[in-house]
Design a protein around this motif. Structure first.
Motif, PDB file in Angstrom:
ATOM      1  N   TYR A 126      11.719  -0.693   2.614  1.00 24.91           N
ATOM      2  CA  TYR A 126      12.601  -0.673   3.781  1.00 24.91           C
ATOM      3  C   TYR A 126      13.413   0.614   3.862  1.00 24.91           C
ATOM      4  O   TYR A 126      14.107   0.855   4.857  1.00 24.91           O
ATOM      5  CB  TYR A 126      13.504  -1.908   3.755  1.00 24.91           C
ATOM      6  N   GLN A 127      13.312   1.429   2.841  1.00 27.88           N
ATOM      7  CA  GLN A 127      13.970   2.734   2.852  1.00 27.88           C
ATOM      8  C   GLN A 127      13.010   3.842   3.288  1.00 27.88           C
ATOM      9  O   GLN A 127      13.437   4.991   3.459  1.00 27.88           O
ATOM     10  CB  GLN A 127      14.523   3.066   1.454  1.00 27.88           C
ATOM     11  N   MET A 128      11.758   3.507   3.467  1.00 25.37           N
ATOM     12  CA  MET A 128      10.768   4.505   3.866  1.00 25.37           C
ATOM     13  C   MET A 128      10.785   4.700   5.373  1.00 25.37           C
ATOM     14  O   MET A 128      10.942   3.740   6.144  1.00 25.37           O
ATOM     15  CB  MET A 128       9.367   4.070   3.432  1.00 25.37           C
ATOM     16  N   HIS A 129      10.617   5.941   5.785  1.00 24.31           N
ATOM     17  CA  HIS A 129      10.572   6.268   7.211  1.00 24.31           C
ATOM     18  C   HIS A 129       9.491   7.309   7.450  1.00 24.31           C
ATOM     19  O   HIS A 129       9.135   8.082   6.553  1.00 24.31           O
ATOM     20  CB  HIS A 129      11.928   6.784   7.691  1.00 24.31           C
TER      21      HIS A 129
ATOM     22  N   PHE B  12       0.825  -1.207   0.000  1.00 24.42           N
ATOM     23  CA  PHE B  12       0.000   0.000   0.000  1.00 24.42           C
ATOM     24  C   PHE B  12       0.860   1.257   0.000  1.00 24.42           C
ATOM     25  O   PHE B  12       0.497   2.271  -0.604  1.00 24.42           O
ATOM     26  CB  PHE B  12      -0.920  -0.007   1.224  1.00 24.42           C
ATOM     27  N   ALA B  13       2.005   1.211   0.670  1.00 22.87           N
ATOM     28  CA  ALA B  13       2.867   2.392   0.752  1.00 22.87           C
ATOM     29  C   ALA B  13       3.385   2.812  -0.621  1.00 22.87           C
ATOM     30  O   ALA B  13       3.642   3.995  -0.856  1.00 22.87           O
ATOM     31  CB  ALA B  13       4.037   2.129   1.694  1.00 22.87           C
ATOM     32  N   LEU B  14       3.537   1.858  -1.524  1.00 22.81           N
ATOM     33  CA  LEU B  14       4.006   2.168  -2.876  1.00 22.81           C
ATOM     34  C   LEU B  14       2.863   2.377  -3.852  1.00 22.81           C
ATOM     35  O   LEU B  14       2.998   3.134  -4.824  1.00 22.81           O
ATOM     36  CB  LEU B  14       4.910   1.037  -3.382  1.00 22.81           C
ATOM     37  N   HIS B  15       1.758   1.706  -3.619  1.00 24.70           N
ATOM     38  CA  HIS B  15       0.630   1.769  -4.543  1.00 24.70           C
ATOM     39  C   HIS B  15      -0.650   2.019  -3.742  1.00 24.70           C
ATOM     40  O   HIS B  15      -1.472   1.104  -3.574  1.00 24.70           O
ATOM     41  CB  HIS B  15       0.522   0.473  -5.344  1.00 24.70           C
ATOM     42  N   PRO B  16      -0.847   3.241  -3.258  1.00 27.64           N
ATOM     43  CA  PRO B  16      -2.005   3.523  -2.403  1.00 27.64           C
ATOM     44  C   PRO B  16      -3.335   3.498  -3.136  1.00 27.64           C
ATOM     45  O   PRO B  16      -4.376   3.275  -2.519  1.00 27.64           O
ATOM     46  CB  PRO B  16      -1.702   4.913  -1.840  1.00 27.64           C
TER      47      PRO B  16
ATOM     48  N   THR C 158      10.565   4.056  12.879  1.00 29.65           N
ATOM     49  CA  THR C 158       9.744   3.416  11.856  1.00 29.65           C
ATOM     50  C   THR C 158      10.091   1.930  11.835  1.00 29.65           C
ATOM     51  O   THR C 158      11.224   1.558  11.542  1.00 29.65           O
ATOM     52  CB  THR C 158      10.007   4.041  10.476  1.00 29.65           C
ATOM     53  N   ILE C 159       9.117   1.087  12.155  1.00 26.01           N
ATOM     54  CA  ILE C 159       9.353  -0.352  12.239  1.00 26.01           C
ATOM     55  C   ILE C 159       8.954  -0.999  10.915  1.00 26.01           C
ATOM     56  O   ILE C 159       7.810  -0.879  10.467  1.00 26.01           O
ATOM     57  CB  ILE C 159       8.553  -0.972  13.392  1.00 26.01           C
ATOM     58  N   HIS C 160       9.885  -1.707  10.296  1.00 26.24           N
ATOM     59  CA  HIS C 160       9.604  -2.438   9.058  1.00 26.24           C
ATOM     60  C   HIS C 160       9.327  -3.897   9.435  1.00 26.24           C
ATOM     61  O   HIS C 160      10.188  -4.775   9.296  1.00 26.24           O
ATOM     62  CB  HIS C 160      10.777  -2.305   8.095  1.00 26.24           C
ATOM     63  N   ASP C 161       8.127  -4.125   9.911  1.00 27.76           N
ATOM     64  CA  ASP C 161       7.764  -5.426  10.484  1.00 27.76           C
ATOM     65  C   ASP C 161       7.140  -6.335   9.432  1.00 27.76           C
ATOM     66  O   ASP C 161       6.039  -6.838   9.590  1.00 27.76           O
ATOM     67  CB  ASP C 161       6.822  -5.226  11.664  1.00 27.76           C
ATOM     68  N   PHE C 162       7.881  -6.540   8.346  1.00 22.22           N
ATOM     69  CA  PHE C 162       7.429  -7.405   7.257  1.00 22.22           C
ATOM     70  C   PHE C 162       8.653  -7.829   6.472  1.00 22.22           C
ATOM     71  O   PHE C 162       9.698  -7.183   6.531  1.00 22.22           O
ATOM     72  CB  PHE C 162       6.421  -6.684   6.355  1.00 22.22           C
ATOM     73  N   GLY C 163       8.546  -8.907   5.745  1.00 23.68           N
ATOM     74  CA  GLY C 163       9.681  -9.404   4.975  1.00 23.68           C
ATOM     75  C   GLY C 163       9.266  -9.868   3.600  1.00 23.68           C
ATOM     76  O   GLY C 163       8.113 -10.250   3.373  1.00 23.68           O
ATOM     77  N   GLY C 164      10.196  -9.822   2.656  1.00 23.08           N
ATOM     78  CA  GLY C 164       9.956 -10.351   1.327  1.00 23.08           C
ATOM     79  C   GLY C 164       9.244  -9.420   0.371  1.00 23.08           C
ATOM     80  O   GLY C 164       8.791  -9.861  -0.689  1.00 23.08           O
ATOM     81  N   PHE C 165       9.153  -8.133   0.720  1.00 21.49           N
ATOM     82  CA  PHE C 165       8.470  -7.178  -0.149  1.00 21.49           C
ATOM     83  C   PHE C 165       9.483  -6.314  -0.887  1.00 21.49           C
ATOM     84  O   PHE C 165      10.699  -6.475  -0.739  1.00 21.49           O
ATOM     85  CB  PHE C 165       7.512  -6.317   0.678  1.00 21.49           C
ATOM     86  N   ASP C 166       8.989  -5.402  -1.684  1.00 24.60           N
ATOM     87  CA  ASP C 166       9.824  -4.510  -2.488  1.00 24.60           C
ATOM     88  C   ASP C 166      10.869  -3.820  -1.614  1.00 24.60           C
ATOM     89  O   ASP C 166      10.539  -3.241  -0.566  1.00 24.60           O
ATOM     90  CB  ASP C 166       8.920  -3.465  -3.146  1.00 24.60           C
ATOM     91  N   PRO C 167      12.154  -3.867  -2.017  1.00 20.48           N
ATOM     92  CA  PRO C 167      13.211  -3.256  -1.199  1.00 20.48           C
ATOM     93  C   PRO C 167      12.993  -1.773  -0.904  1.00 20.48           C
ATOM     94  O   PRO C 167      13.491  -1.264   0.108  1.00 20.48           O
ATOM     95  CB  PRO C 167      14.474  -3.469  -2.049  1.00 20.48           C
TER      96      PRO C 167
END
Length: 261
Positions: free
Chosen positions: A75-78, A17-21, A63-72
């Motif tokens: 993990y750069q978003m804050h 959602f953060a990339l494609h709202p 900012t907690i990146h509490d997920f894995g295996g998604f678009d790199p």
């Protein structure tokens, strides 16, 4: 005290959602423009699940990146919002006044159920944020009671924003992601059921959602729908619900959002 602020239930979808709202994100952004500037935001996320209601007191919540295996790129978003210990203390007092046990966490950051909708709606991160946990083991009635305890905050220029999803079945999400397929019938059926009962302000019916087959399929566990009940309680008995968006993402995630005025 000022006039009561609206209370929000907002979707956060999958981490993508953060990339494609999409349309849901646009609707959320529009709602934010109608709110004015609150003193602080109390955000409830199903991805912070504790035994008792727990309030975040961090002055600079990470900012907690509490997920894995998604678009790199994710993990750069804050989301560099500040915290607000003063408002956090008000949340603690409100819960205690309602007779609820409460804990404090001086380090808790913002998980993706919190920072993703916040980033969409308040991209400047210029409003202090106080995170609040859910208690999945205690069910809908408890979540509603937590909301009732928070109702006074809406009259103190504090925005109560509950984040979740109207449908959340990870097994179905993974099956569609891997193998494709259409939207299962239960997704729209349950979203429609929620909407009908919401517009009727049928609180007992909503809290008993698991008595319906579609509800059990939509939520194998409670946590992603509990924030809706907290928003309902925080809005107060006389609040009028409004669906500011209704739609489905990734075939299985109902992204409906509600404001309570």
């Amino acid at each position: 005290m000022s006039a009561r602020r609206p209370v929000l239930f907002v979707p956060h979808g999958s981490p993508m959602f953060a990339l494609h709202p999409g349309a849901a994100g646009a609707a959320m952004s529009h709602v934010a423009t109608q709110l004015g500037t609150p003193r602080a935001i109390v955000v409830l996320s199903p991805h912070w699940d504790t035994v008792v209601p727990t309030v975040g007191f961090a002055t600079r919540p990470e900012t907690i990146h509490d997920f894995g295996g998604f678009d790199p790129r994710l993990y750069q978003m804050h989301y560099p919002a500040t915290g607000c210990p003063e408002v956090a203390a008000q949340v603690v007092m409100a819960l205690q006044h309602a007779g609820l046990p409460v804990a404090q966490d001086a380090q808790r950051g913002l998980d993706h159920g919190a920072w993703m909708p916040l980033r969409q709606m308040f991209p400047d991160a210029d409003i202090p944020v106080v995170p609040l946990s859910v208690q999945s083991r205690l069910g809908p009635a408890h979540a509603y009671r937590v909301g009732q305890a928070l109702a006074l905050l809406a009259a103190q220029n504090i925005l109560v924003m509950a984040s979740g999803n109207i449908t959340h079945n990870l097994h179905d999400f993974m099956a569609v992601s891997r193998h494709g397929g259409g939207t299962p019938a239960y997704v729209q059926a349950f979203a429609d059921w929620i909407h009908t009962h919401m517009m009727a302000r049928d609180v007992p019916g909503l809290l008993a959602y698991r008595q319906h087959v579609e509800g059990q399929r939509a939520h194998p566990s409670d946590e992603h729908l509990l924030p809706l009940f907290t928003a309902l309680g925080a809005a107060g008995a006389d609040a009028q619900p409004e669906a500011f968006f209704r739609g489905i993402s990734d075939h299985v995630i109902a992204m409906d959002g509600y404001s309570f005025h």
